[in-house]
Design a protein around this motif. Structure first.
Motif: not given
Ligand code: FES
Length: 106
Positions: A37-50, A58-62
């Motif tokens: 599970t990656h952190i790409g943007c940390d702003t709920s934009q990229c979906g790398a944390c899904t 679910v975006k796990s950064c949210t």
């Molecule tokens: Fe980019 Fe969660 S880290 S949407």
């Protein structure tokens, strides 16, 4: 103040001790060592944390980790194997559906 929680991740019960503000993505990566599970943007934009929570993407950064108690969390480590890919993984393989691959686990 940290508090103990119990998460169900990839079918296993996993205890953790977290601050109430701790995001699920940080618990998965830092406490449970599920670094797929990656952190790409940390702003709920990229979906790398899904991840999947009760079967929904679910975006796990949210998500706060404490919100996820009692729910079934599935990370990329929980689907498919090298010997038997998940249909989504197989589709990526067959169609070369990759760019840099950073967000692929999401
Ligand atoms: Fe980019 Fe969660 S880290 S949407």
């Amino acid at each position: 103040m940290k508090r103990p929680i119990t998460l169900t991740v990839n079918g296993a019960v996993r205890p953790a001790v977290v601050e109430p503000r701790t995001l699920l993505v940080h618990v998965l990566r830092d406490d449970l060592n599920l670094t797929g599970t990656h952190i790409g943007c940390d702003t709920s934009q990229c979906g790398a944390c899904t991840v999947l929570i009760d079967g929904l993407a679910v975006k796990s950064c949210t998500q706060l980790a404490i919100q996820c108690e009692g729910q079934a969390i599935t990370t990329i480590e929980g689907i498919g194997t090298i010997e038997e890919l998940h249909p989504l993984q197989a589709a990526f393989w067959e169609k070369h559906g990759l760019q840099c691959g950073f967000c692929t686990p999401g």
